[in-house]
Structure formats: structure tokens, C-alpha cells
Scaffold this active site. Structure first.
Site, mmCIF file in Angstrom:
data_model
loop_
_atom_site.group_PDB
_atom_site.id
_atom_site.type_symbol
_atom_site.label_atom_id
_atom_site.label_comp_id
_atom_site.label_asym_id
_atom_site.label_seq_id
_atom_site.Cartn_x
_atom_site.Cartn_y
_atom_site.Cartn_z
ATOM 1 N N SER A 34 -27.858 -8.783 51.331
ATOM 2 C CA SER A 34 -27.475 -8.479 49.956
ATOM 3 C C SER A 34 -26.185 -7.672 49.935
ATOM 4 C CB SER A 34 -28.586 -7.731 49.211
ATOM 5 O OG SER A 34 -29.317 -6.916 50.091
ATOM 6 N N HIS A 65 -29.505 -19.559 40.485
ATOM 7 C CA HIS A 65 -28.729 -19.530 41.701
ATOM 8 C C HIS A 65 -29.412 -18.814 42.854
ATOM 9 C CE1 HIS A 65 -24.909 -21.262 41.939
ATOM 10 N NE2 HIS A 65 -24.445 -20.323 42.741
ATOM 11 N N HIS A 87 -36.461 -13.929 50.981
ATOM 12 C CA HIS A 87 -37.231 -12.763 51.430
ATOM 13 C C HIS A 87 -38.730 -13.066 51.322
ATOM 14 C CE1 HIS A 87 -33.386 -10.847 50.218
ATOM 15 N NE2 HIS A 87 -33.620 -10.051 51.244
ATOM 16 N N TYR A 89 -40.941 -10.986 50.402
ATOM 17 C CA TYR A 89 -41.499 -10.357 49.197
ATOM 18 C C TYR A 89 -41.331 -11.214 47.942
ATOM 19 C CZ TYR A 89 -36.692 -8.770 48.185
ATOM 20 O OH TYR A 89 -35.341 -8.713 47.957
ATOM 21 N N GLU A 90 -40.459 -12.219 48.027
ATOM 22 C CA GLU A 90 -40.275 -13.090 46.863
ATOM 23 C C GLU A 90 -41.450 -14.045 46.690
ATOM 24 O OE1 GLU A 90 -35.656 -13.994 46.346
ATOM 25 O OE2 GLU A 90 -36.294 -14.102 48.435
ATOM 26 N N ALA A 117 -28.826 -4.888 54.348
ATOM 27 C CA ALA A 117 -28.713 -3.504 53.877
ATOM 28 C C ALA A 117 -29.999 -2.813 54.301
ATOM 29 C CB ALA A 117 -28.582 -3.485 52.364
ATOM 30 N N MET A 215 -36.105 -4.953 54.498
ATOM 31 C CA MET A 215 -37.115 -5.951 54.103
ATOM 32 C C MET A 215 -36.770 -7.357 54.576
ATOM 33 S SD MET A 215 -37.623 -4.550 50.219
ATOM 34 C CE MET A 215 -37.695 -2.773 49.885
ATOM 35 N N SER A 216 -35.977 -7.453 55.627
ATOM 36 C CA SER A 216 -35.549 -8.803 56.055
ATOM 37 C C SER A 216 -35.328 -8.839 57.561
ATOM 38 C CB SER A 216 -34.251 -9.160 55.325
ATOM 39 O OG SER A 216 -33.196 -8.316 55.739
ATOM 40 N N ASN A 239 -28.462 3.770 52.044
ATOM 41 C CA ASN A 239 -29.111 4.962 51.467
ATOM 42 C C ASN A 239 -29.906 5.646 52.568
ATOM 43 O OD1 ASN A 239 -30.833 2.337 50.921
ATOM 44 N ND2 ASN A 239 -32.291 4.031 51.139
ATOM 45 N N HIS A 251 -31.848 0.329 43.308
ATOM 46 C CA HIS A 251 -31.188 -0.843 43.902
ATOM 47 C C HIS A 251 -29.711 -0.940 43.514
ATOM 48 C CE1 HIS A 251 -30.650 -4.715 45.735
ATOM 49 N NE2 HIS A 251 -30.170 -5.178 44.595
HETATM 50 N N1 HPA Z 1 -35.977 0.633 52.332
HETATM 51 C C1 HPA Z 1 -36.212 -0.672 52.500
HETATM 52 N N2 HPA Z 1 -35.280 -1.597 52.339
HETATM 53 C C2 HPA Z 1 -34.038 -1.185 52.018
HETATM 54 C C3 HPA Z 1 -33.729 0.161 51.848
HETATM 55 C C4 HPA Z 1 -34.756 1.134 52.005
HETATM 56 O O1 HPA Z 1 -34.559 2.350 51.856
HETATM 57 N N3 HPA Z 1 -32.402 0.232 51.541
HETATM 58 C C5 HPA Z 1 -31.939 -1.047 51.548
HETATM 59 N N4 HPA Z 1 -32.923 -1.906 51.832
#
Ligand code: HPA
Length: 276
Positions: A34, A65, A87, A89-90, A117, A215-216, A239, A251
Site C-alpha cells: 500500500s 479497481h 489481503h 483480511y479482505e 507498510a 498484514m501481508s 508508524n 490508516h
Molecule cells: N500493524 C499492522 N499492520 C500495519 C501497521 C501496524 O501497526 N502499520 C502498517 N501496517
């Protein structure tokens, strides 16, 4: 008619893509996380094929998209690039998440670059750091190789000792040094999401030896190793992962940070690809 196997579907998809982009054999497959889609736009593109047009790629209904498969070159190397990933989670099955990686392998790619990310767990990490993945911990509760093994894809019990190719890691560290770019190296832990983690979970993950959480990536790297591909994984630390008393995670903020660091990230990746 007998139900087709995953590999048969991969080959059908490969045949379709080879008709769309005749004579194109990619050396490197790239999965863009992402906020990192800009790399795809900067490639010298030969074809951009929306997932909607690709047989057996999961359709993503109302949101429209879902992504593009981009064929092109970077530094003279032929690349196939997933701009947008599926993903877990989708609600996709874990096998659907990795289907594009298997197709890119069927097209001929022997190297996989995965990006994402991630939240920093190592407290010495700063927002905006790039972390090269040394190894991973699968905490998603699923593995894309579950189910009947298809020997045409790979072996039943693939080795994961060198899931992230040591030679690629050495190359990237060298390039980062030349660029005067300080990069981190660490362990990526994958959760299913989509909720971010609690502070208690982050403490547990730190105890387990994780440096970043996301998450990936892990499903794709498992599927790639199953195919015998060599992998490089890069995380953008967007983050600090949840901590007691910290600011709430959002997000939009994650996306802003990635946008700011994407340029450096792209040059690192482009230089690495040029030299491969
Ligand atoms: N946790 C899980 N997935 C993420 C995070 C996070 O803090 N930041 C970006 N993707």
C-alpha cells in the site's frame, strides 16, 4: 468435468497473459504494498492489465479497481509487477492471496521482490525507516500451502531456512550504503488484521523477536519459496506499533508517511534491480 487444479488455472492465466504481452518473459516479479504503487507508474511500461480482465484473478466487486498487473522494464530488466495485492483480511482465501505470485512464477520470474507498510516494534525504529526483512514469523493462522499439495507447483514441505535470499540482502545493504541511506534489518511478523494490534499483543510480538508487524507479505513469500523463487522483502515503517499511552493508529497517517518516503524507497529498489 474434473475440477481444475490450482496449477492448471495458473497456466491458463499465464497463457492469457502471454497472448496479451507476446514474447515477454519477466526475470523479476514485484508485489507493491500500500502506498508504493508509484514504482509501477515509473516503470517503462509495455502493458498494464487490470485484474478485472485477468482470468482466475479474484474479482473485487463494488469497490471497483482492485489493481493492475504491469509488464515493463526497469534498468533494462524485464519486470512483472502487482500494483495492488490481495489481503487475507479482505476475505480472500489464503490460496487466492498468493495466486498472482504463482502466475508470475509460471511466466518465468525467478526472483520476487515484496514490499509492504509495517508498524515498527523495535523501539529504535523511526517512522520513515526502511526495514529489509531478514526473516519472518507467520502469525496469520493460515498457510497458502495448506490442502492437497500439487507437486507441479512445489514440494510438500518446502524449506524456509533462506526464505529471504542472503545474497540479495548483502546486495541491498551495499547499495543503501552507497546511497548514504540508513536501512534497518529485522524480523517481520504477519498478522491477519484488519484491526491493528493491542499494546499487549505488540509486547508479546517483541518478546517473540519481531521487529515489525504487518498484514501481508508472508503468504506470498511462502508461495514463492514453494516455487523455488528467491525473495527480497522490504518494509516501510509507517508508524510505531501500538504501545500503552501512544497515539491511536490511523490508516490515513500510515498512507501519508509512505507517500513521503516512497521516492527513496523507489531509488533503492531501482538500483538493486539494475544490478541484478
Ligand atoms: N500493524 C499492522 N499492520 C500495519 C501497521 C501496524 O501497526 N502499520 C502498517 N501496517
Amino acid at each position: 468435468m474434473a475440477k481444475s487444479t490450482i496449477w492448471e488455472r495458473c497456466l491458463e492465466t499465464r497463457d492469457y497473459l502471454q497472448q496479451r504481452v507476446p514474447g515477454f518473459t519477466p526475470q523479476i516479479a514485484v508485489v507493491l504494498g500500500s502506498g508504493l504503487g508509484g514504482f509501477g507508474d515509473r516503470m517503462s511500461q509495455e502493458a498494464v492489465i487490470p485484474y478485472e480482465e485477468i482470468p482466475h484473478f479474484k474479482q473485487v466487486g463494488v469497490v471497483g479497481h482492485s489493481g493492475n498487473l504491469i509488464f515493463g522494464t526497469v534498468g533494462g530488466k524485464k519486470i512483472v509487477c502487482q500494483q495492488g495485492r490481495y489481503h487475507y483480511y479482505e476475505g480472500h482465501t489464503i490460496q487466492e492471496v498468493v495466486f498472482p505470485v504463482r502466475v508470475m512464477s509460471a511466466l518465468g520470474a525467478e526472483t520476487l521482490l515484496v514490499t509492504n507498510a509495517a508498524g515498527g516494534i523495535d523501539t529504535s525504529f523511526n517512522v520513515g525507516d526502511i526495514m529489509m526483512i531478514r526473516d519472518h514469523i507467520n502469525f496469520q493462522g493460515a498457510n497458502p500451502l495448506m490442502g492437497t499439495n500439487e507437486d507441479a507447483i512445489g514440494t510438500r514441505f518446502p524449506d524456509m531456512t533462506y526464505a529471504y535470499a542472503p545474497e540479495y540482502r548483502v546486495q541491498v545493504l551495499g547499495i543503501a550504503e552507497e546511497m548514504n541511506l540508513e536501512i534497518r534489518e529485522g524480523i517481520y511478523l504477519a498478522v491477519s488484521g484488519p484491526s491493528y494490534e493491542t499494546p499487549a499483543e505488540i509486547n508479546m510480538f517483541r518478546t517473540l523477536g519481531a521487529d515489525a508487524v504487518g498484514m501481508s507479505t508472508v503468504p506470498e513469500v511462502i508461495a514463492a519459496n514453494h516455487r523455488g523463487m528467491k525473495c527480497l522483502g522490504l518494509s516501510c515503517i509507517s508508524n510505531a506499533a501500538a504501545a500503552e499511552g501512544a497515539e491511536k493508529l490511523d490508516h490515513t497517517h500510515v498512507a501519508e508517511v509512505i507517500d513521503k518516503m516512497s521516492r527513496q524507497f523507489e531509488s533503492l529498489v531501482e538500483t538493486w534491480i539494475e544490478r541484478l
